[in-house]
Design an enzyme around this catalytic site. Sequence first.
Site, PDB file in Angstrom:
ATOM      1  N   GLU A  68      40.645  18.741  14.622  1.00  0.00           N
ATOM      2  CA  GLU A  68      41.507  17.593  14.040  1.00  0.00           C
ATOM      3  C   GLU A  68      40.976  17.411  12.672  1.00  0.00           C
ATOM      4  O   GLU A  68      39.749  17.460  12.366  1.00  0.00           O
ATOM      5  CB  GLU A  68      41.313  16.505  14.916  1.00  0.00           C
ATOM      6  N   TYR A 111      48.312  10.797  11.367  1.00  0.00           N
ATOM      7  CA  TYR A 111      49.141  10.343  10.664  1.00  0.00           C
ATOM      8  C   TYR A 111      48.632   9.091  10.334  1.00  0.00           C
ATOM      9  O   TYR A 111      48.163   8.175  11.424  1.00  0.00           O
ATOM     10  CB  TYR A 111      50.356  10.261  11.826  1.00  0.00           C
ATOM     11  N   ALA A 139      47.902   5.391   9.830  1.00  0.00           N
ATOM     12  CA  ALA A 139      48.495   4.232  10.697  1.00  0.00           C
ATOM     13  C   ALA A 139      49.645   3.463  10.128  1.00  0.00           C
ATOM     14  O   ALA A 139      50.926   3.111  10.711  1.00  0.00           O
ATOM     15  CB  ALA A 139      47.482   2.936  10.879  1.00  0.00           C
ATOM     16  N   ARG A 166      52.546   5.966  19.647  1.00  0.00           N
ATOM     17  CA  ARG A 166      53.004   4.706  19.349  1.00  0.00           C
ATOM     18  C   ARG A 166      52.160   4.162  17.869  1.00  0.00           C
ATOM     19  O   ARG A 166      52.999   3.702  16.897  1.00  0.00           O
ATOM     20  CB  ARG A 166      52.525   3.679  20.248  1.00  0.00           C
ATOM     21  N   TYR A 218      44.528   8.420  28.084  1.00  0.00           N
ATOM     22  CA  TYR A 218      43.280   7.679  27.865  1.00  0.00           C
ATOM     23  C   TYR A 218      42.403   7.816  29.216  1.00  0.00           C
ATOM     24  O   TYR A 218      42.759   7.030  30.283  1.00  0.00           O
ATOM     25  CB  TYR A 218      43.518   6.048  27.642  1.00  0.00           C
ATOM     26  N   HIS A 243      44.541   2.834  28.429  1.00  0.00           N
ATOM     27  CA  HIS A 243      44.713   2.588  27.215  1.00  0.00           C
ATOM     28  C   HIS A 243      44.135   0.855  27.216  1.00  0.00           C
ATOM     29  O   HIS A 243      44.522   0.322  28.269  1.00  0.00           O
ATOM     30  CB  HIS A 243      46.350   2.703  26.828  1.00  0.00           C
ATOM     31  N   LYS A 281      55.859   9.576  29.760  1.00  0.00           N
ATOM     32  CA  LYS A 281      55.698  10.348  28.680  1.00  0.00           C
ATOM     33  C   LYS A 281      56.185  11.668  28.842  1.00  0.00           C
ATOM     34  O   LYS A 281      56.876  12.438  28.040  1.00  0.00           O
ATOM     35  CB  LYS A 281      54.374  10.239  27.859  1.00  0.00           C
ATOM     36  N   LYS A 300      34.869  17.404   9.275  1.00  0.00           N
ATOM     37  CA  LYS A 300      33.442  17.791   8.993  1.00  0.00           C
ATOM     38  C   LYS A 300      33.476  19.531   9.692  1.00  0.00           C
ATOM     39  O   LYS A 300      33.128  19.558  10.598  1.00  0.00           O
ATOM     40  CB  LYS A 300      32.293  17.269   9.568  1.00  0.00           C
TER      41      LYS A 300
END
Length: 285
Positions: A17, A49, A51, A106, A142, A146, A162, A269
């Site tokens: 990422e 993205y 916030a 979200r 999660y 969450h 979802k 990194k």
Amino acid sequence: MKISDIIASKEITVSLEIFPPKQGTELEHSRKLVAEMAKLSPDFISVTYGAAGTTARFTAELADEVERCGIASLAHVTCVSTDEEVLDNYLASLKANGIENILALRGDMPDGREPKKVYTHASDLATAIKQKGDFCIGGACYPEGHPEATSVSADIDALKIKAESGCEFFTTQMFFDNDIMYSFLSKFQRKGINIPVIAGIMPITNARQLGRSVALSGTTVPRRFREIVERFGDKPLAMRQAGIAFATEQIIDLIANGVNNIHIYAMNKPDVAAEILSNISEIRK
Ligand code: FAD
């Protein structure tokens, strides 16, 4: 290439990422980071993205750069900063650059600012994206539930919605205790959700990063890892080495237990990602 196809075609996948810069002047540096990460041959690279949505253009541009390097990209997008017009423009720019994968989230609006209210949940965004184009859509999950969910079980019910809304895979929030992940996966499977779950691993290479990440996510830090930070936190090189070793061990244990899709929160990194990937080079083959 679609991430669903990559996962279906390989026994083990490892993805990385990257987050976009806040300003256009830093875009060139971010492009170099992408090139360095691409050299590590990850199965895909995701681009977060911002916030507040102000860096959406950079997310699309970096995802395009990932594709130019010959690696599949996963572009994130959030409800809180997206209305129909913003979404249409974003999807059009992704489509124009051949980007096929989107992570529908979200998001959390920073500083108590008012979110856009067209899409409430990631599932609403996934439904809209599905209607607007042929994208492979992913979502977040999660292992510890969450923070706003009343229980892990209620949160998994929301994951089912979802998945039914078009998500074809989930990537987990970071976790430092694999047993929490295994317990989550068995509950997830018992609810009859049959889509791949990619384990999100955050290598903690400095003590400050741990404080920040945990405060934001509410992730449990096991005693074993707290001791590492206490002992090495004020020795930067030792902490970096210990953090890489801890993440490596977590990944090896996950793969040994059949969790074959790993996402490394590389935090821009590439050197850290490179060491972890080198540690598991034979395992990945
Ligand atoms: P949702 O799926 O909408 O869930 C939020 C809450 O609502 C949960 O408690 C859930 O149980 C509940 N819920 C969900 N759907 C329903 C429903 N249909 N009905 C009722 N309740 C429901 N943030 C960013 O700003 N940018 C990023 O790039 C980014 N990338 C991320 C990547 C990953 C892998 C992860 C794990 C998180 C990421 N985040 C990012 C953070 C994320 O936006 C926040 O964690 C946010 O609080 C929740 O997002 P979500 O997509 O999980 O929300």
